[in-house]
Structure formats: C-alpha cells, structure tokens
Write an enzyme that holds these catalytic residues in place. Structure first.
Site, PDB file in Angstrom:
ATOM      1  N   TYR A  95      42.833  36.524  31.042  1.00 21.03           N
ATOM      2  CA  TYR A  95      41.426  36.208  30.818  1.00 21.03           C
ATOM      3  C   TYR A  95      40.829  36.869  29.567  1.00 21.03           C
ATOM      4  CZ  TYR A  95      40.989  33.335  34.930  1.00 21.03           C
ATOM      5  OH  TYR A  95      41.123  32.309  35.825  1.00 21.03           O
ATOM      6  N   GLU A 137      41.243  33.982  42.421  1.00 12.74           N
ATOM      7  CA  GLU A 137      42.695  33.878  42.285  1.00 12.74           C
ATOM      8  C   GLU A 137      43.414  35.054  42.942  1.00 12.74           C
ATOM      9  OE1 GLU A 137      43.092  33.275  38.064  1.00 12.74           O
ATOM     10  OE2 GLU A 137      41.838  31.471  38.196  1.00 12.74           O
TER      11      GLU A 137
END
Length: 404
Positions: A95, A137
C-alpha cells in the site's frame, strides 16, 4: 480521523477525478510497473492491456473521494476488492508503494492544479483509505486456510462443452472448506513469459466432493485475442500435473440460511458459480423454489446440461429455461431450448413467478447490465440482485436505473 478541511479539499477534487480519473490511473500503473516490475507477478496483464484495471481503480478513487466523509458507504466495494486482493496475495506492504505512485500520477496529470494543499490532503486521505483495505484484508488472511498459493494435483479433466473443460483438483492433506459461489486464483508460469500469471475461476463443484473443481473456458476467437492462461490450461495441463491455487475467496455466495425463492440467470461460462450453488440446494434445501435461466449460443456451447437437469430433478420446485442465440438444426428438431434469441425483459416477466427472493447473475458485462436493468424495471429490489464479475471490481448498478 480526517480534519474537516481535508474532507472539503478531497471533495473539491471529485469533478476532476470524474473527468481525468482514468488518465490518472493509467499514468499510475505505467509508473508503478516501471519502478516495481515484480508487481506484474500479481496483476492481471490482460486487464491492464484492455484498460479494465485502470477504469476500476479510477472508479474506486472517485467513490472514495465522493464518500470521504462517510467511508462506510464504500465498504461493500472494499470487501469485494479485499477478497480479490487476498486471493492474489496483495499485502499491507504494497500500500505505501501504491500511495507514492498514485500521488505522483495526480501531480503528473493535473500539473499546477495539483497544489501542495491538494497533494497533502490526498496523502492524508489515502492513508485512511489504505487502512480500511488493510484491515479488511488482514481479517481475510487470518480466516483463510492458507496464505499464498498451494500446489494441487489434477486428477481428472472433463470436457463440458466445445470451449469449457473442468479440472478436478486434489490435495493429499485435505481440501479447504468453501462457500457455494466462491472462486480460487490459479497461478501459472508459462514458458516464454517473464512473469507469473494469475486468473480467478469459480469453484463449480459440490462443497462435499472429494476434490475441488474449476471449469475454464478457452478464451479467444477469430476476432478476439487468445486468453493466455485459459489456453495454457487447455493445451498443456494434463492429469497428474500440479496447479498452484489460492484459498477460496469471494462474497458472491449462496444465502444458505434463506428459504425464499432463488433465481439464477447466467450467460455462457457465467454458469460456473451457479453449479456449486445448485449442488448445495439439491443436497440441503430440496423444497426451495429454484428458477434457472441460462443463455448461450447453442447445444455445443451449453455446459453442464445433464448435470443441471439431474440436480433440478431432485428439486420439485425447480424450473429450467435455456435461451440459444444461434441454435443448431438439431437443437430445433430436438427442442433442446426454451427460446431462440437473447433474454428480454418480457421473457423474464413471463418466466418469473414472483419477484421475491434472491437473484444471482453472472456472465459477460453487457449481459449482466441488461439483466440488472430488466430486473429493476420489473420491480425487483436492487439489494436482492447479486452479481459476479471476473475482473477488476466494477459496480454494474451505477449507470443502471429502474425504468418508470
């Protein structure tokens, strides 16, 4: 929590994102892969080439900006994307890399319009949005039977139609549990290709079978590019070979707790997730009302004909309807289908005994959009319509409104 000023700045960029979103994400992916080519082992190259991934990310960024003051509004999309990310092996450490290149792309496309104030606001907002995905997630990774990919042995291959074949997969130490309608990711290393390739396929068998089953369509034709992974599986994978797959994932699953009617509407290979759903109903909910509507070209492309008929024979409240767009002469002689042509709104109105219960749709994008439009215009509630798109997450209901 974001400050009110940051929220206002992000919301002020919504019109720009609507206009230039795809341009920004196209630049983003180009720069990302130039800096981190190893990520090409994760991303679907075909979706990149066709622009699907760029459009999907642009839609996600736009939705996040639009709902930045109430991010819970995008949670359904977050969950769908999170399942795909977990299935492909996207991790928290990816990310920051994505954030860095996304901000660079915004600067590159918007130029002087991307003021330091706007970039700083987006950096802050991205951190919050990324945390939402990472948390979703993390929960999926913790609940999965395994992380990454495991080698499964191909123990059987069966031809279901002229273009679809089923691959039966076994694991000596036992199979993972899955919900009817879920999918797995297949990872292959194709000779001549620099990077590994991943594709997602529905689990088409019963959850009680001693193996996992995926049913793969050979993609490509005279006017379309051949699908590299699907053709590799068809042409080079044999019984006894090993295939790497991820643990089952996905939210497009049968509501097993419900006793209300269920309607399946599939186009082509979109029938595959419905096979596991139908197996479950036939084994556990034999009194449930089932309507199974399938569209394909003709009997040569119609997969699972005998299997669906056998399963529906166990369900006294089931009905099946096959639409052939280009029936063969023998199809007409033997009356193998319900109607020639595409499924229209009038057809659905005749077929549907009521508009209650759950509706599941899977097939090509234009097919699904048309079916969603038809159902909404017939008065079916939007939250009762479930669909699966095998590609970057897309909201097919965005531009589909009921017809008054």
């Amino acid at each position: 929590m974001l400050t009110q000023k940051t929220i206002e700045i992000i919301q002020s960029t919504v019109p720009v994102l609507e206009e230039k979103g795809v341009e920004i994400t196209s630049v983003f992916y180009k720069n990302l892969f130039e800096s981190h080519p190893e990520l090409l082992n994760i991303f679907n190259h075909a979706n990149q080439k066709k622009g699907r991934q760029q459009t999907a990310l642009a839609n996600t960024v736009y939705a996040a900006a639009k709902h930045i003051h109430q991010l819970h509004m995008i949670l359904p999309a977050v969950k769908q994307i999170a399942h795909k990310h977990r299935s492909l092996g996207v991790k928290a450490e990816h990310y920051p890399i994505v954030g860095e290149h996304l901000l660079q792309a915004i600067k590159q496309v918007l130029g002087e319009a991307a003021t330091p104030e706007i970039i700083n606001a987006w950096a802050e907002a991205y951190g919050v949005i990324a945390d939402v995905f990472i948390e979703a997630e993390k929960e999926l990774y913790e609940g999965a039977d395994w992380s990454g990919f495991k080698p499964f042995k191909v123990v059987r291959i069966e031809k279901e139609s002229e273009s679809i074949s089923s691959f039966y997969l076994e694991l000596p130490e036992g199979l993972p549990a899955f919900k009817p309608g879920q999918y797995i990711s297949v990872r292959v290393s194709i000779p001549g290709e620099t990077y590994t390739m991943n594709r997602q396929y529905s689990l088409s068998g019963s959850k009680d079978m001693p193996h996992l089953r995926i049913s793969v369509k050979r993609e490509g034709g005279p006017e379309t590019e051949a699908g590299k992974v699907s053709n590799y599986l068809h042409d080079h994978i044999a019984v006894g070979d090993m295939i790497e797959i991820s643990a089952p994932a996905g939210e497009f699953t049968l509501n097993e707790a419900a006793e209300t009617p269920v309607t399946f509407i599939s186009g082509g290979v979109g029938i595959t997730p419905f096979m596991s759903m139908l197996h479950t109903i036939a084994a556990e909910q034999t009194e449930r009302e089932v309507t199974f509507v399938h569209a394909t070209q003709n009997s040569s492309t119609h997969a699972f004909v005998k299997e669906t008929a056998s399963l529906c024979a166990k369900l006294p409240n089931s009905r099946m309807f096959a639409f052939y767009s280009s029936p063969l002469d023998q199809d007409c002689t033997d009356q193998r289908f319900y109607k020639e042509g595409l499924i229209s709104k009038d057809d659905l109105e005749r077929i549907l005994q009521n508009k209650e219960g759950d509706f599941y749709i899977c097939g090509p994008v234009l097919f699904m959009k048309a079916m969603i439009q038809n159902l909404l215009s017939l008065g079916v509630e939007g939250d009762k319509i479930n669909y699966e798109f095998f590609g970057p997450a897309m909201d097919l209901k965005i531009d589909v409104q009921p017809v008054s």
